[in-house]
Structures are given as structure tokens and as C-alpha cells.
Design an enzyme around this catalytic site. Structure first.
Site, PDB file in Angstrom:
ATOM      1  N   GLY A   1       0.850  -1.182   0.000  1.00 28.08           N
ATOM      2  CA  GLY A   1       0.000   0.000   0.000  1.00 28.08           C
ATOM      3  C   GLY A   1       0.882   1.226   0.000  1.00 28.08           C
ATOM      4  O   GLY A   1       2.047   1.147   0.397  1.00 28.08           O
TER       5      GLY A   1
ATOM      6  N   CYS B   1       5.478  -5.899   1.525  1.00 33.49           N
ATOM      7  CA  CYS B   1       5.790  -4.473   1.545  1.00 33.49           C
ATOM      8  C   CYS B   1       5.126  -3.789   2.746  1.00 33.49           C
ATOM      9  O   CYS B   1       5.505  -4.033   3.867  1.00 33.49           O
ATOM     10  CB  CYS B   1       5.367  -3.896   0.190  1.00 33.49           C
ATOM     11  SG  CYS B   1       5.784  -2.193  -0.028  1.00 33.49           S
ATOM     12  N   TYR B   2       4.085  -2.996   2.548  1.00 32.14           N
ATOM     13  CA  TYR B   2       3.358  -2.383   3.659  1.00 32.14           C
ATOM     14  C   TYR B   2       2.900  -3.451   4.661  1.00 32.14           C
ATOM     15  O   TYR B   2       2.870  -3.211   5.867  1.00 32.14           O
ATOM     16  CB  TYR B   2       2.153  -1.634   3.085  1.00 32.14           C
ATOM     17  CG  TYR B   2       1.268  -0.938   4.081  1.00 32.14           C
ATOM     18  CD1 TYR B   2       1.596   0.324   4.561  1.00 32.14           C
ATOM     19  CD2 TYR B   2       0.081  -1.529   4.525  1.00 32.14           C
ATOM     20  CE1 TYR B   2       0.756   0.977   5.467  1.00 32.14           C
ATOM     21  CE2 TYR B   2      -0.751  -0.888   5.424  1.00 32.14           C
ATOM     22  CZ  TYR B   2      -0.417   0.364   5.891  1.00 32.14           C
ATOM     23  OH  TYR B   2      -1.231   1.001   6.780  1.00 32.14           O
TER      24      TYR B   2
ATOM     25  N   HIS C   1       8.150  -7.006  -3.948  1.00 32.85           N
ATOM     26  CA  HIS C   1       6.879  -7.459  -4.531  1.00 32.85           C
ATOM     27  C   HIS C   1       7.052  -8.752  -5.323  1.00 32.85           C
ATOM     28  O   HIS C   1       7.551  -8.716  -6.441  1.00 32.85           O
ATOM     29  CB  HIS C   1       6.306  -6.373  -5.453  1.00 32.85           C
ATOM     30  CG  HIS C   1       5.789  -5.195  -4.698  1.00 32.85           C
ATOM     31  ND1 HIS C   1       4.504  -5.144  -4.221  1.00 32.85           N
ATOM     32  CD2 HIS C   1       6.390  -4.045  -4.317  1.00 32.85           C
ATOM     33  CE1 HIS C   1       4.326  -4.002  -3.582  1.00 32.85           C
ATOM     34  NE2 HIS C   1       5.461  -3.320  -3.618  1.00 32.85           N
TER      35      HIS C   1
ATOM     36  N   GLU D   1       4.704 -10.422  -6.686  1.00 29.54           N
ATOM     37  CA  GLU D   1       3.621 -10.587  -7.663  1.00 29.54           C
ATOM     38  C   GLU D   1       3.921  -9.962  -9.018  1.00 29.54           C
ATOM     39  O   GLU D   1       3.280 -10.301 -10.005  1.00 29.54           O
ATOM     40  CB  GLU D   1       2.308 -10.006  -7.100  1.00 29.54           C
ATOM     41  CG  GLU D   1       2.248  -8.492  -6.947  1.00 29.54           C
ATOM     42  CD  GLU D   1       2.887  -7.962  -5.658  1.00 29.54           C
ATOM     43  OE1 GLU D   1       3.696  -8.688  -5.053  1.00 29.54           O
ATOM     44  OE2 GLU D   1       2.598  -6.819  -5.274  1.00 29.54           O
TER      45      GLU D   1
ATOM     46  N   ASP E   1     -17.661 -11.294 -22.534  1.00 33.21           N
ATOM     47  CA  ASP E   1     -18.333 -11.517 -21.253  1.00 33.21           C
ATOM     48  C   ASP E   1     -19.773 -12.000 -21.405  1.00 33.21           C
ATOM     49  O   ASP E   1     -20.167 -12.995 -20.794  1.00 33.21           O
ATOM     50  CB  ASP E   1     -18.295 -10.240 -20.395  1.00 33.21           C
ATOM     51  CG  ASP E   1     -16.892  -9.687 -20.283  1.00 33.21           C
ATOM     52  OD1 ASP E   1     -15.949 -10.477 -20.476  1.00 33.21           O
ATOM     53  OD2 ASP E   1     -16.730  -8.482 -20.016  1.00 33.21           O
TER      54      ASP E   1
ATOM     55  N   LYS F   1     -10.816 -11.408 -16.232  1.00 32.68           N
ATOM     56  CA  LYS F   1     -11.033 -11.523 -17.677  1.00 32.68           C
ATOM     57  C   LYS F   1     -10.341 -12.758 -18.272  1.00 32.68           C
ATOM     58  O   LYS F   1     -10.927 -13.466 -19.076  1.00 32.68           O
ATOM     59  CB  LYS F   1     -10.500 -10.265 -18.366  1.00 32.68           C
ATOM     60  CG  LYS F   1     -10.856 -10.166 -19.817  1.00 32.68           C
ATOM     61  CD  LYS F   1     -12.186  -9.485 -19.978  1.00 32.68           C
ATOM     62  CE  LYS F   1     -12.623  -9.305 -21.387  1.00 32.68           C
ATOM     63  NZ  LYS F   1     -13.889  -8.567 -21.451  1.00 32.68           N
TER      64      LYS F   1
END
Ligand code: XMP
Length: 513
Positions: A54, A81-82, A169, A171, A227, A369
Site C-alpha cells: 500500500g 511491503c506495507y 513485490h 507478484e 463476457d 477476464k
């Protein structure tokens, strides 16, 4: 119930990326607000908890803080992180503002190979940092596991409680082996097996749709986009003839679009398809309209009128199905200093008025998606639909500058079909975000054969984007551009000039109007 990992969102721009990485490990993940009560999290019986990064400092006024009870749930916790500063703040360590922000690439050295987070990974790893505050004293029970040049506590662990903290990070793609770190967390540490696949999801979703709908009828607005198409195929699998899909041809569609929808859904899937040819009302209301905003408003309003009338003709239905996706339902965390959280789509998707008294069926609302595309494949939808480029609701009207007329639509359709065909032949069509033709109704002089021409211009637009919010123009190969221009000018009567749009977004938009 699925095994799942709960991710608490403290406003990181990467929260959704974390959720997707976990799902790529075939484990379901849910994003919840940072202040979700611990009891509510407990009720979901997650196998583990991830605290996102964050932008705030844990000391800042109004910093997003979690319910302290999350550390008492008895499940593994990974703070990113945060999230690491939160361990420091809540479990008795010490956090200090960093002298300088550590930002960008770094090398992580794993000092304790026994840490399960780094199982199967080398001792030196490239990682991506982005943090200001730093932990200067570890909370009781924690030990350092890995370091970077700037940080002695780049990775920390409380082995007994299964609490882990990563200053970097894992990710993001700039941490090339980060996915393996997250996989270690969910599999080795949280004990998740990994049964979240679209193959399994079909069964679960079918059961849920049946339970929700019972013997009632469902109406779905089918646009032909990914979708609504996947939602239609899924709901049809669940309830067959109880579903009616309404397809509105607004006269602003691309070449063969209506035919493909009728072919795939009507003839192949045998879905009850109500085809509404509304070309006339749309085009007559658009006559002499040149202002882009007015065009969009007229199209939006007319769609609602046409759809409303169509639902009445479809007969009594209790439910309306929509292809709402997970990113549309995640509650964003509006934290100062994080504009990413505040940007929301400005488009008029799914804007049916409340007065339509339906209950909603939204079978895609927990999917990203890319998962929807996988689900579409699983359900047997063709690539032409599953890997379709986005197409705006107002259709070709926002790709014809100025007035929309049948003649201009015809010219644009032909030119656009050539762009689509050649982009597919080059293999680029499915690799980029969008590629299409735009009609500029300005005339310029040309020569064709012995004749002088005075015709319109076609602009070719090709963009790369992650989410449509920002975009780069794609450097199409010269020989492809040459082929496009030759074919368009030779084959489309009314066009004698082709240009290539080299504007990124910002400052340009993707569509021209
Ligand atoms: P712009 O033109 O704003 O487009 O850069 C960003 C992305 O959104 C699509 N787009 C729309 N989608 N209804 C939609 O459903 C709309 O009115 C609309 N306008 C633009 C556009 O194709 C691009 O992918």
C-alpha cells in the site's frame, strides 16, 4: 467450498495482480478491504491470508489498519511491503521512515534456505522493491531470512506461527521467480492442493445458477463480446431453454458480426435467441448528429428503449443475467496518494435502469477476464469470440467522425474487415489490445488509373494496452501497413487515402470519438 486465500487490500496498485497470481496456482483468491473484521474473514475459512502492499506509511494519519484479530486466526499470513510494516506495528517490532525510498530492481540473498517460502529457489534472486518505511526491529518470534543491499529484513519469518514478510513485490513480473514464492506460500505453507480450474468451475457455477434460478426464466443481453457470450453459454448449460438471449443489432456493428452471433448461439449452441433488428431507430435518431457526446447519449438511451421493449416481447422473466466481472465488484480502497485506486471506467457498460425489475444473475462476478476466456474455451466457444478484441458499445458510431450515415457505415465496415483479416493473417490480431479502422469524412484529392478522385480517408488504429486506461500505439511492420493501405484503397470504393494513427493514450483516446 473452494480452498481459498484471502487478500486484504491496503491500496496497492498490485492487489489484483496478487489475486491473479494465486489463481494461476489453481487456488481461489478473494480480495477484501483492509478493515474487514477478523470474524468475517474467519467465517470464510481461508487457508491463508495475504496483506497487500500500500502507498501509505503505517504512521501516517488515516493509514489503513487491519483488525488486530487477523493475527489470531491461526492461519499463515504473508505480508508484502506495507504488509511487513504491519507486522512491525501490530506484533511489537519497530518501523522507521526510510532515509530514501528503495525503488526498482534489487538482488535478494536468501540466508536461511530452510524457509519454505524459498523452497526450490536459488540463493540469489532478482526482486522488485517499492517501499519507503523500513522495519528496524523485528517483532518477537521473527527471524531474518533474506537480505538486499539496503535491507537486512528483506524477508522475515515467524516459523512457528507461519507468518512471513517480504519487503519486495513477488507478484510483479520484475520479480521473475516471484510466482514460485507465492506458489510455495499457497501450496507448501497453506497446504492448498489447487483445484481452482475453469473445468471445475463450470460444475460449481452450473449448480449455483440452478439453485438461484429454480424453474424461472432468465433474460440476457447478448452483445457478442466475450463476457456476455461466456455468460450466455454458461447459463444455457445450466438451465437450457429457460434462458432467452436478446441480441440487439443497432446498425453500428462490424461486418458479419450479427451473422456470427446467430451462427454460434442460435445454430451451434441452440440458445433461444431473440434477434432484434433495431438498425432503423438507431440510424434515424443519429441522423445529422455530429457531436460525439450526443451520439453516445442517443445510442445509450435508444439501447435501453429497444432492450426494454424486447424484454417485454420475450415474455415474463424473473431474472436478468449480466456478464459482470470481478474487477467491477471489488470495492476499491481510495487512499490518498494512490490515484490508481480512484480511476474508474468512464464508460456506460451495463447501465440498465433500476426500473427494470429483475433480479440479477451474475455468474462471472468472481472471475478475472483471463479466467472468463478460459471458461469460454472450456464451454466450447470459438476463438473468434473468446479472444475477441474489445469493441465499444456505441459501435462504429465512435469510429466515424461526424454524422453517421448508412453509406459511411458501409465504407467503414469494408475497410475494417480488411484490417481484421490482415491483422489475423499476420498473427498480430490476438496479440494486441485493439486494431481497427476509423473513417475520416474529409475529402482529399487522388488519382486512380487515369481518373482524379476526391474521396474519404481511413485511419488505421492499432494499440497495445492492459486495461484500456492507457495505451501505446503498436509499431506495425511496414509491409503490413503497405498491404492494408493498398487493399483498403483498391477495394473500398469511396476511400483514396490511408493514414496510420501514432497517438498513444494519453493524450489521445483509443476510439476517436
Ligand atoms: P477510449 O476511447 O476511452 O477507450 O480510450 C478505452 C477502451 O474502452 C472501449 N470503449 C468502450 N467500451 N462502451 C464500452 O463498452 C463505450 O462506450 C466505450 N468507449 C470506448 C474502447 O474500445 C477501448 O478499448
Amino acid at each position: 467450498m473452494n480452498e481459498q486465500i484471502v487478500i486484504l487490500d491496503f491500496g496497492s496498485q498490485y492487489t489484483q495482480v496478487i489475486a491473479r497470481r494465486i489463481r494461476e496456482c489453481k487456488v481461489y483468491s478473494t480480495i477484501l478491504r483492509y478493515d474487514t473484521p477478523a470474524a468475517k474473514i474467519d467465517a470464510l475459512a481461508p487457508s491463508g491470508l495475504i496483506l497487500s502492499g500500500g502507498p501509505a506509511s503505517v504512521y501516517a494519519k488515516g493509514a489503513p489498519l487491519p483488525d488486530a484479530g487477523i493475527f489470531e486466526l491461526g492461519i499463515p499470513v504473508l505480508g508484502i511491503c506495507y504488509g511487513v510494516q504491519l507486522f512491525g506495528q501490530f506484533l511489537g517490532g519497530k518501523v522507521e521512515p526510510g532515509q530514501k525510498r528503495e525503488y526498482g530492481k534489487g538482488t535478494l540473498t536468501v540466508r536461511d534456505a530452510a524457509c519454505a517460502l524459498f523452497r526450490g529457489l536459488p540463493a540469489a534472486l532478482q526482486v522488485w522493491n517499492s517501499h519507503g518505511d523500513r522495519l528496524t526491529k523485528l517483532p518477537a518470534g521473527f527471524a531474518p531470512v533474506a537480505t538486499t543491499d539496503n535491507s537486512t529484513y528483506a524477508a522475515i519469518e515467524d516459523r512457528k506461527r507461519k507468518f512471513f514478510g517480504l519487503q519486495f513485490h513477488p507478484e510483479v513480473v520484475h520479480t521473475p521467480r516471484g510466482k514460485e514464492i507465492l506458489a510455495n506460500f499457497v501450496h507448501a505453507i497453506c497446504g492448498c492442493g489447487g483445484n481452482w480450474t475453469m473445468h471445475n468451475y463450470v460444475e460449481q457455477a452450473v449448480a449455483e445458477i440452478r439453485a438461484q434460478v429454480g424453474g424461472e426464466r432468465v433474460i440476457l443481453g447478448l452483445s457478442g463480446g466475450v463476457d456476455s457470450s461466456v455468460a450466455a453459454a454458461l447459463i444455457h448449460k445450466a438451465i437450457g431453454g429457460q434462458l432467452t438471449a436478446i441480441f440487439v443489432n443497432n446498425g453500428l456493428l462490424r461486418a458479419r458480426e450479427a451473422e456470427v452471433v446467430r451462427e454460434v448461439f442460435g445454430r451451434h449452441f441452440r440458445i433461444k435467441l431473440q434477434y432484434e433488428d433495431a438498425t432503423k431507430p438507431f440510424l434515424s435518431k443519429l441522423r445529422r448528429v455530429t457531436d460525439p457526446e450526443r451520439k453516445r447519449k442517443i445510442i445509450g438511451r435508444t439501447f435501453i428503449e429497444v432492450f426494454d421493449a424486447a424484454t417485454k416481447r420475450a415474455g415474463k422473466a424473473k431474472f436478468l443475467a449480466q456478464g459482470t466481472l470481478y474487477p467491477d465488484v471489488i470495492e476499491s480502497v481510495p487512499i490518498a496518494g494512490n490515484p490508481a485506486a480512484l480511476i474508474k471506467s468512464h464508460h456506460n457498460v451495463g447501465g440498465l435502469p433500476k426500473k427494470m425489475k429483475f433480479q440479477l444473475v451474475e455468474p462471472l462476478k468472481c472471475l478475472f477476464k483471463d479466467e472468463v476466456r478460459l471458461l469460454g474455451k472450456e464451454l466450447g466457444l470459438p476463438d473468434e469470440i473468446v479472444h475477441r478484441q474489445p469493441f465499444p458499445g456505441p459501435g462504429l458510431a465512435v469510429r466515424i467522425l461526424g454524422e453517421v450515415t448508412p453509406k459511411r457505415l458501409d465504407i467503414l465496415r469494408r475497410a475494417d474487415a480488411i484490417v481484421v483479416e490482415e491483422m489475423k493473417a499476420s498473427g498480430l490480431y490476438y496479440k494486441i489490445w485493439q486494431s481497427f479502422a476509423v473513417l475520416l469524412p474529409v475529402r482529399s484529392v487522388g488519382v486512380m488509373g487515369d481518373e482524379r478522385t476526391y474521396d474519404f480517408t481511413i485511419a488505421i488504429r492499432a494499440v497495445e494496452s492492459q486495461d484500456g486506461m492507457t495505451a501505446d500505439w503498436v509499431k506495425l511492420p511496414y509491409d503490413l501497413l503497405e498491404k492494408l493501405a493498398n487493399r483498403i484503397i483498391n477495394e473500398v470504393k469511396g476511400v483514396n487515402r490511408c493514414v496510420f494513427d501514432i497517438t498513444s493514450k494519453p493524450p489521445g483516446t483509443i476510439e476517436w470519438e
